[in-house]
Design an enzyme around this catalytic site. Structure first.
Site, mmCIF file in Angstrom:
data_model
loop_
_atom_site.group_PDB
_atom_site.id
_atom_site.type_symbol
_atom_site.label_atom_id
_atom_site.label_comp_id
_atom_site.label_asym_id
_atom_site.label_seq_id
_atom_site.Cartn_x
_atom_site.Cartn_y
_atom_site.Cartn_z
ATOM 1 N N ASP A 413 -15.068 -40.849 32.838
ATOM 2 C CA ASP A 413 -15.399 -39.482 32.019
ATOM 3 C C ASP A 413 -14.193 -39.440 30.920
ATOM 4 O O ASP A 413 -13.322 -40.214 30.919
ATOM 5 C CB ASP A 413 -14.976 -38.387 33.247
ATOM 6 N N GLU A 495 -10.489 -22.128 27.339
ATOM 7 C CA GLU A 495 -10.310 -20.824 27.263
ATOM 8 C C GLU A 495 -8.625 -20.491 27.080
ATOM 9 O O GLU A 495 -8.419 -19.516 26.218
ATOM 10 C CB GLU A 495 -10.952 -19.930 28.300
ATOM 11 N N ARG A 567 -12.953 -30.579 20.044
ATOM 12 C CA ARG A 567 -13.780 -29.954 20.864
ATOM 13 C C ARG A 567 -14.066 -28.700 20.323
ATOM 14 O O ARG A 567 -13.192 -27.741 19.937
ATOM 15 C CB ARG A 567 -13.020 -29.718 22.133
ATOM 16 N N THR A 647 -19.768 -38.748 29.071
ATOM 17 C CA THR A 647 -19.339 -37.424 28.578
ATOM 18 C C THR A 647 -20.543 -36.509 28.383
ATOM 19 O O THR A 647 -21.375 -36.868 28.027
ATOM 20 C CB THR A 647 -18.368 -37.630 27.601
ATOM 21 N N ARG A 745 -23.418 -36.167 25.944
ATOM 22 C CA ARG A 745 -24.335 -35.202 26.201
ATOM 23 C C ARG A 745 -25.045 -35.358 27.546
ATOM 24 O O ARG A 745 -26.304 -35.264 27.975
ATOM 25 C CB ARG A 745 -25.552 -34.995 25.157
ATOM 26 N N ASN A 775 -17.995 -32.339 38.136
ATOM 27 C CA ASN A 775 -19.199 -32.992 37.544
ATOM 28 C C ASN A 775 -19.444 -34.387 37.536
ATOM 29 O O ASN A 775 -20.138 -35.236 37.260
ATOM 30 C CB ASN A 775 -19.366 -32.394 35.803
#
EC number: 7.6.2.1
Length: 1073
Positions: A413, A495, A567, A647, A745, A775
């Site tokens: 990842d 966040e 990002r 990723t 993606r 994930n």
């Protein structure tokens, strides 16, 4: 008569509705529902007793024996033992029974001790005190006495005894804070909520007066999913139904924090709790070494059967002539002559018993002990300890230690694995204008309407909470100079990097983030009474839903930021009218109340609500590369591994990270398959890429970038049979010619599909998957070896992995050092076991040609019994634990050494045949050397000749010394423990033989070994023969090693010689412990 009750019963039990099959009804406080409601049907649920143990005092022996004899080797030796008991065999049943008993006993003791520890842990948990509300008072009871429907009172810092639905808390808003460290390793405080209708029940009496039922799904192991609803009954009113989700469910093992007390109802107890369901074993992974070992066992089993058949046939060929019949005093009767088939079968079984020691029964125990004890060296490795986290490497399974030395593909990842997952705000693009100042500064200036909306969206569209420092005796730890310290916590580190200020809004609904939508939204009401929907997510999920705004300018800035490795997130909003808001509320309410397919209904509702956006802008945050991540990837490349990055990020962001981590070099020619065209065009791109590779040859360094949409098109089965599998094979061939691959993606399921695709390719390479988040669990479970990073996205990956490490950089030592050494050790162990058993049994086979195939054993019963479990067991076990053929520093410095052991090179068939032939050669030297040296010769001073048992003892002595010294010659890393075990084993054999033959043992029916060993040692020629035969036996292996190192040296051979050259020139290096 009220027919509604009967109708409900019929619909539940006769209509066959899945709704009722997959749900349970819980009566809070065990109170019956009021008249007119659903019928009260008492249901039986398991109590809260946790049982992690496998055995009880009564079933331990039969159950353990059954499990052990399910192993083919143990069952085989049991059959041999029974044959020895039933028919007249050349060896005593003790020779097979005692080793089998030793193996079974050692394994039973180990498993029994582990189960006893589990029993102790179960008792300590089941007897924990728990407070239960009964008849308006709090009653203390034991945990195992809890039942579904009991109302539990939990206090701060207490651990929840079962899965609970929160009813109320000491906080006015009905919330509580919980840590789930024991479940997923996350130490951050999570907020859980009570439904608004029960938050007012603050005392035991008020909680006891609650009249409600809960309908929910049956137990399932997903920690982050729960579907249910609570029906609250009030006098002269219809029942109130409220949805229940994961935010209302308090899991067993979690701990209450920063909340004085709560009241909750038991929903799942005992073995039904999610924690218990998650502790069930995962699918067993088998290493390549284990598969090779099983194949070798089958070969040796065939050899055993062949030996028995050959000897049985030759026996009857030898006895066929009349002059070679039985002696006159043992003539066979006519009945015996007629029973050819029965006697032949009996003789076949007898030969099977005689030669059965070629199958190494103790190898399984030795391999199991080697893997179990060897796994501690990984956990104890100080180089893999992270001071910042305060944790080291963890071994969740010891069955795959050697597989770490066989990895060919590494799937990793990006975020949190290659990068730190520590976001820092860089800039934002608002209404087409780029702003690089901090958000707190932006909020201090006069803003336009679009800018104001943008920052309002960032301030409210998140899951960030303000966490005050924990209190000790009501005093805040963080208070300094009258100011209390606080920190931001969130489910997403992005966040925390974005939230700098907060403006007051009335938050109405939160549309939570999920990996499929790749966005989250909130519905808020402003002070002016306006309803707004703010949405934040990936550009691929936001841009298709935008109908206005400066899309072109924002898109260009997003792509530029992605090229710089940042990002990005896009922010949009939608103004809702009152009618649209009420319609949205209705859709969300219906979806949340559904017990069946709630997630699908919520997804449909979200899809209808999140549309027609106005684009506000985008943000860019930086995720720095982890320390030594680039060095680790470069080392893996040098070791011959192919590294793939899987990723969900944008192609540009992921590509920038790949360049920074040296996955791609500036000279690498990139083949891109990322344009979103039709399926036919995507497949055409695949063909075009292959043409490029074929045209330019293999000298060029290629890298491939492919996105999830194109990958789906490539792997999707074609309706035309002609092209069904062609594109898949072409894609695999492209990947084989690429040194590195980036898949962007990617959905979590696609990651697992990629790993499975490579696993199933014709080369069947060994794969490793490494990640840090939930994930990544699917690909970690799919790969041959799964490694979890103890990162900031929880511990789901670490819990589901085979190994867990603190940082990506530790993967280098895990593979290049531990994997390399473990493979060398266990490969030598397996080959050595087969070798020493060939040396042991083949002289017995040759001896039958000189004793008329009479099944006369060559060795004494004691030697047959103790050869594998005493005389030759400890040296190889110790070798497999501490051998280092090359120093650790050399393995880290030169990753190319990993190539020498690639593709199971030490357990290939040619190597296996070499060891087998070496064993056959040594066995012939033992037997024929002793035979020809001692033929027609007297050895003792009184003229006495050596007898049958003396000859066998001489062969066995040469055998034990040769196989032990062979292991000593293979040892490169000598310590005092090696010397003690190797020379101690030889000394033990000599002392045992002296005692065994020097005393008349009263419990034996025979004394055939009396004084045999002393008589042999009293002969000078015997000593000379032993030394000479040992040297001749070891000579071929020594010559082979010298020739290989001189004429065809490998990188490992050169590395072994290097330190000696440095030492001779005066450049000494410190020893590695």
């Amino acid at each position: 008569m009220d027919f509604s009750v009967l109708r409900n019963l019929i619909s539940r039990y006769c209509a066959g509705e899945e709704y009722w099959v997959d749900s349970r009804t819980v009566y809070i406080g065990h109170k019956e529902p009021p008249l007119g409601a659903d019928a009260y049907i008492p249901q039986r649920y398991p109590d809260n007793r946790i049982v992690s143990s496998k055995y009880t005092l009564w079933n331990f022996i039969p159950k353990n024996l059954f499990e052990q004899f399910r192993r083919i080797a143990n069952f085989y030796f049991l059959l041999i033992f029974l044959v020895q008991l039933i028919i007249d065999t050349p060896t005593s049943p003790v020779t097979s029974g005692l080793p089998l008993f030793f193996v079974i006993t050692v394994t039973a003791i180990k498993q029994g001790y582990e189960d006893w520890l589990r029993h102790k842990a179960d008792c300590s948990i089941n007897e924990c005190p728990v407070d239960v509300v009964k008849e308006g008072t709090v009653v203390r009871t034991q945990s195992h006495k809890l039942r579904v429907g009991d109302v539990v009172m939990a206090r701060e810092d207490e651990t929840f005894p079962c899965d609970l639905i929160l009813l109320s808390s000491s906080r006015d808003d009905g919330t509580c804070y919980v840590t789930t460290t024991s479940l997923d390793g996350e130490s951050s405080h999570k907020t859980y909520y009570a439904v608004p209708d029960t938050t007012a029940f603050k005392t035991e009496q008020e909680v006891d007066s609650l009249h409600a039922t809960i309908e929910c799904e049956q137990p399932q192991p997903d920690l982050y999913k729960f579907v249910g609803r609570i029906n609250i009954y009030k006098e002269s009113e219809d029942p109130i139904a409220r949805p229940l989700g994961a935010e209302n469910l308090l899991l067993r093992g979690a701990t209450l924090k920063n909340t004085e007390h709560i009241y909750a109802v038991a929903i799942y107890t005992g073995m039904d709790t999610k924690m218990t369901l998650n502790y069930q074993s995962k699918s067993q992974k088998r290493s390549a070494v284990e598969k090779s070992m099983n194949a070798f066992l089958i070969v040796y089993l065939c050899i055993l059967i062949s030996k028995a058949v050959i000897n049985t046939v030759l026996k009857y060929v030898w006895q066929w002539p009349a002059d070679h019949d039985q002696p006159w005093y043992n003539h066979r009767t006519e009945i015996d002559r007629e029973r050819h088939v029965i006697r032949a079968f009996t003789d076949f079984l007898a030969f099977m018993v005689l030669f059965n020691y070629i199958i190494p029964v103790s190898m399984y125990v030795t391999v199991e002990m080697q893997k179990f004890l060897g796994s501690y060296f990984i956990a104890w490795d100080k180089d893999m300890y992270d001071d910042e986290m305060g944790e080291g490497a963890q071994v969740n399974t010891s069955d795959l230690n050697e597989e770490l030395g066989q990895v060919e593909y590494v799937f990793t990842d990006k975020t949190g694995t290659l990068t730190e997952n520590n976001m820092e705000f860089i800039e934002c693009c608002v209404d087409g204008h780029s702003l690089s100042v901090s958000l707190s500064v932006c909020l201090c200036f006069c803003l336009s309407q679009q800018e104001d909306l943008f920052f309002r969206a960032l301030c409210v569209c998140h899951t960030v909470q303000v966490k005050e420092e924990e209190t000790v005796e009501s005093i805040k730890r963080g208070i300094h100079q009258g100011k209390a310290t606080s920190s931001y916590i969130s489910s997403s580190p992005d966040e925390v990097a974005l939230v700098e200020g907060m403006k007051r809004f009335e938050l109405l609904h939160v549309l939570n983030f999920d990996s499929v939508r790749r966005r989250m939204s909130v519905i808020v009401k402003s002070s002016a009474g306006e309803y707004l929907l703010f949405c934040k997510g990936a550009d691929s999920s936001i841009f298709p839903r935008v109908v206005s705004g400066k899309v072109g300018q924002v898109r260009a800035r997003v792509e530029q930021n992605a090229l710089e490795g940042l990002r990005t997130l896009c922010v949009a909003y939608r103004s809702l009218s009152l009618a649209e808001y009420e319609e949205a509320c209705h859709k969300l309410s219906d979806a949340k109340l559904a017990l069946q397919d709630r997630e699908q209904r919520l997804a449909q509702a979200y899809d209808l609500i999140e549309r027609d956006f106005t684009l506000l802008g985008a943000t860019a945050v930086e995720d720095r590369l982890q320390e030594k991540a680039a060095d680790t990837i470069e080392s893996l490349h040098k070791a011959g591994m192919k590294v793939w990055v899987l990723t969900g990020d944008k192609m540009e962001t992921a590509a920038a990270t790949c360049y920074a981590s040296k996955l791609f070099r500036r000279s690498t020619q990139i083949l891109e398959l990322t344009k979103k065209r039709t399926e036919e065009q995507s497949l055409h791109d695949v063909l075009e890429c292959k043409a490029v590779i074929k045209a330019k040859g293999d000298c060029q360094d290629y890298g491939l970038i492919i996105d999830g949409a194109t990958l789906s098109a490539v792997l999707k089965p074609s309706p035309e049979s002609s092209g069904s599998g062609n594109y898949r094979e072409i894609f695999l061939e492209i990947c084989r010619n690429c040194s590195a691959v980036l898949c962007c993606r990617m959905a979590p399921l696609q990651k697992a599909q990629i790993v499975k695709l490579i696993k199933a390719s014709k080369e069947h390479p060994i794969t490793l998957a490494i990640g840090d988040g939930a994930n990544d669990v699917s690909m970690i479970l799919e790969a041959h070896v799964g490694i979890g990073i103890m990162g900031k996205e929880g511990r789901q990956a670490a819990r589901n992995s085979d190994y867990a490490i603190p940082k990506f950089k530790h993967l280098k030592k895990m593979l290049l050092v531990h994997g390399h050494i473990y493979y060398i050790r266990i490969a030598e162990l397996v080959q050595y076991f087969f070798y020493k058993n060939v040396c042991f049994i083949f002289p017995q086979f040759l001896y039958q040609f000189f004793c008329g195939f009479s099944q006369q054993p060559l060795y004494d019963t004691a030697y047959l019994t103790l050869y594998n479990i005493s005389f030759t067991s400890l040296p190889i076990l110790l070798y497999s634990l501490i051998e280092k053929h090359v120093s650790i520093e050399t393995l880290k410095r030169d990753p190319t050494l990993y190539r020498d052991i690639a593709k199971n090179s030490l357990l290939r068939w040619p190597v296996f045949l070499y060891w087998t032939c070496l064993g056959l050669f040594d066995a012939c030297i033992f037997f024929f050397g002793a035979y020809f040296l001692f033929d027609n010769t007297t050895f003792t001073s009184n003229g006495q000749m050596f007898g049958n048992w003396t000859f066998g003892t001489l062969v066995f002595t040469v055998l034990v010394f040769t196989v032990t010294l062979k292991l000593a010659l293979d040892t490169h890393h000598w310590t005092w423990i090696n010397h003690f075990v190797i020379w101690g084993s030889l000394l033990f054999y000599v002392i045992f033989s002296l005692l065994w033959g020097g005393i008349i043992w009263p419990f034996l029916n025979y004394q055939r070994m009396y004084y045999v060993f002393m008589q042999m040692l009293s002969s000078g020629p015997a000593w000379l023969s032993i030394i000479l035969l040992i040297m001749v036996s070891l000579l071929p292996d020594v010559v082979k090693k010298v020739l290989c190192r001189t004429l065809w040296p490998t990188a490992t051979h050169l590395a072994q010689v290097g330190p000696q050259l440095d030492h001779s020139s005066g450049n000494t290096t410190a020893p590695v412990n």
